[in-house]
Design a protein around this motif. Structure first.
Motif, PDB file in Angstrom:
ATOM      1  N   PHE A  39       0.850  -1.013  -0.090  1.00  0.00           N
ATOM      2  CA  PHE A  39       0.083   0.038  -0.065  1.00  0.00           C
ATOM      3  C   PHE A  39       0.662   1.322   0.002  1.00  0.00           C
ATOM      4  CE2 PHE A  39       0.825  -0.947   4.420  1.00  0.00           C
ATOM      5  CZ  PHE A  39       1.086   0.295   4.930  1.00  0.00           C
ATOM      6  N   ASP A  40       0.259   2.324  -0.313  1.00  0.00           N
ATOM      7  CA  ASP A  40       0.882   3.673  -0.284  1.00  0.00           C
ATOM      8  C   ASP A  40       0.019   4.627   0.472  1.00  0.00           C
ATOM      9  OD1 ASP A  40       2.995   3.058  -2.050  1.00  0.00           O
ATOM     10  OD2 ASP A  40       2.078   3.774  -3.896  1.00  0.00           O
ATOM     11  N   ILE A  41       0.413   5.415   1.194  1.00  0.00           N
ATOM     12  CA  ILE A  41      -0.335   6.635   1.729  1.00  0.00           C
ATOM     13  C   ILE A  41       0.308   8.043   1.325  1.00  0.00           C
ATOM     14  CG2 ILE A  41      -0.816   7.822   4.059  1.00  0.00           C
ATOM     15  CD1 ILE A  41      -0.569   4.989   5.306  1.00  0.00           C
ATOM     16  N   GLU A  42      -0.472   8.968   0.811  1.00  0.00           N
ATOM     17  CA  GLU A  42      -0.157  10.029   0.231  1.00  0.00           C
ATOM     18  C   GLU A  42      -0.965  11.071   0.879  1.00  0.00           C
ATOM     19  OE1 GLU A  42      -0.786   9.932  -4.327  1.00  0.00           O
ATOM     20  OE2 GLU A  42      -1.378   7.830  -3.849  1.00  0.00           O
ATOM     21  N   TYR A  49      -5.863  12.975   2.580  1.00  0.00           N
ATOM     22  CA  TYR A  49      -4.970  11.691   2.357  1.00  0.00           C
ATOM     23  C   TYR A  49      -5.569  10.982   1.649  1.00  0.00           C
ATOM     24  CZ  TYR A  49      -2.809  13.801   6.627  1.00  0.00           C
ATOM     25  OH  TYR A  49      -2.279  14.797   7.565  1.00  0.00           O
ATOM     26  N   GLN A  50      -4.874   9.864   0.819  1.00  0.00           N
ATOM     27  CA  GLN A  50      -5.144   8.956   0.228  1.00  0.00           C
ATOM     28  C   GLN A  50      -4.411   7.602   0.535  1.00  0.00           C
ATOM     29  OE1 GLN A  50      -6.864   8.907  -3.940  1.00  0.00           O
ATOM     30  NE2 GLN A  50      -4.702   8.116  -4.278  1.00  0.00           N
ATOM     31  N   ILE A  51      -5.092   6.487   0.848  1.00  0.00           N
ATOM     32  CA  ILE A  51      -4.509   4.988   0.773  1.00  0.00           C
ATOM     33  C   ILE A  51      -4.666   4.344  -0.329  1.00  0.00           C
ATOM     34  CG2 ILE A  51      -4.334   3.080   2.127  1.00  0.00           C
ATOM     35  CD1 ILE A  51      -5.354   4.669   4.586  1.00  0.00           C
ATOM     36  N   THR A  52      -3.526   3.925  -0.994  1.00  0.00           N
ATOM     37  CA  THR A  52      -3.923   3.016  -2.183  1.00  0.00           C
ATOM     38  C   THR A  52      -3.376   1.743  -1.802  1.00  0.00           C
ATOM     39  OG1 THR A  52      -3.575   4.989  -3.423  1.00  0.00           O
ATOM     40  CG2 THR A  52      -3.553   2.960  -4.783  1.00  0.00           C
ATOM     41  N   ASP A 115     -10.059   0.423  -9.230  1.00  0.00           N
ATOM     42  CA  ASP A 115      -9.671   0.690 -10.593  1.00  0.00           C
ATOM     43  C   ASP A 115      -8.436   0.227 -10.913  1.00  0.00           C
ATOM     44  OD1 ASP A 115     -10.081   1.693 -13.233  1.00  0.00           O
ATOM     45  OD2 ASP A 115      -8.461   3.419 -12.926  1.00  0.00           O
ATOM     46  N   ASN A 116      -8.420  -0.740 -11.918  1.00  0.00           N
ATOM     47  CA  ASN A 116      -7.174  -1.552 -12.380  1.00  0.00           C
ATOM     48  C   ASN A 116      -6.588  -2.220 -11.468  1.00  0.00           C
ATOM     49  OD1 ASN A 116      -7.573  -0.913 -14.900  1.00  0.00           O
ATOM     50  ND2 ASN A 116      -6.605   1.239 -14.625  1.00  0.00           N
ATOM     51  N   GLY A 117      -7.229  -2.918 -10.574  1.00  0.00           N
ATOM     52  CA  GLY A 117      -6.477  -3.612  -9.364  1.00  0.00           C
ATOM     53  C   GLY A 117      -6.096  -2.786  -8.008  1.00  0.00           C
ATOM     54  N   LEU A 118      -6.466  -1.508  -8.120  1.00  0.00           N
ATOM     55  CA  LEU A 118      -5.830  -0.627  -6.972  1.00  0.00           C
ATOM     56  C   LEU A 118      -7.191  -0.152  -6.390  1.00  0.00           C
ATOM     57  CD1 LEU A 118      -3.180   1.605  -8.991  1.00  0.00           C
ATOM     58  CD2 LEU A 118      -3.002  -0.234  -7.152  1.00  0.00           C
TER      59      LEU A 118
END
Length: 158
Positions: A39-42, A49-52, A115-118
């Motif tokens: 995962f990423d945290i932006e 914030y956004q968690i991916t 979207d697209n596996g994310l």
């Protein structure tokens, strides 16, 4: 690489930080040992914030997102799919997972998209008006020459 950190010396010399240390220790214990899913945290802005999460092989119906008591839990469970021997190699991980994220006070989940596996989860800190700092005006003190004095005529009569 996992490292255990002992917060005992800090607990002895601080007051009121028990909750912070409990959260740090709980996060260290709950971290998935294999790092799945990655995962990423932006940080989009000061309060956004956004968690991916990379959840290839999962459909949105296989994933559950629960926000409760300053904790965000993302779990995935793939529906039973029979492997009838058609796979020569299976490298896309479809095993069940659970990721937990500790959220700070007043951080709310805004929405989630796939979207697209994310899997993207948008978060926003919304501090209530009552909790925001406010400026307090200082009233002026009465002037010193506003005191009441005895009339001059009373002084001469005595």
């Amino acid at each position: 690489m996992r490292t255990n950190f002992d917060f005992t010396p800090y607990r002895r010399s601080t007051v009121g930080f028990d909750r912070l240390f409990d959260l740090l220790e709980a996060t260290a214990r709950a971290e998935a040992p294999d790092g799945h899913p990655p995962f990423d945290i932006e940080r989009d802005s000061d309060d956004s914030y956004q968690i991916t999460l990379a959840v290839a092989g999962f459909a949105p119906s296989d994933i559950e997102i629960v926000a409760q008591n300053n904790q965000l839990t993302v779990s995935g469970r793939k529906s039973d799919e029979r492997d009838d021997g058609r796979f020569v190699h299976r490298g896309i991980a479809t095993r069940a997972f659970e990721r937990r994220f500790q959220l700070a006070d007043f951080v709310q989940v805004q929405n989630a998209s796939f979207d697209n596996g994310l899997l993207r989860i948008a978060l926003k800190r919304e501090i209530p008006e009552a909790m925001k700092p406010r400026r307090i005006e200082i009233a002026a003190a009465p002037a010193a020459n506003d005191r009441i004095e005895a009339p001059a005529a009373d002084k001469t009569a005595a």
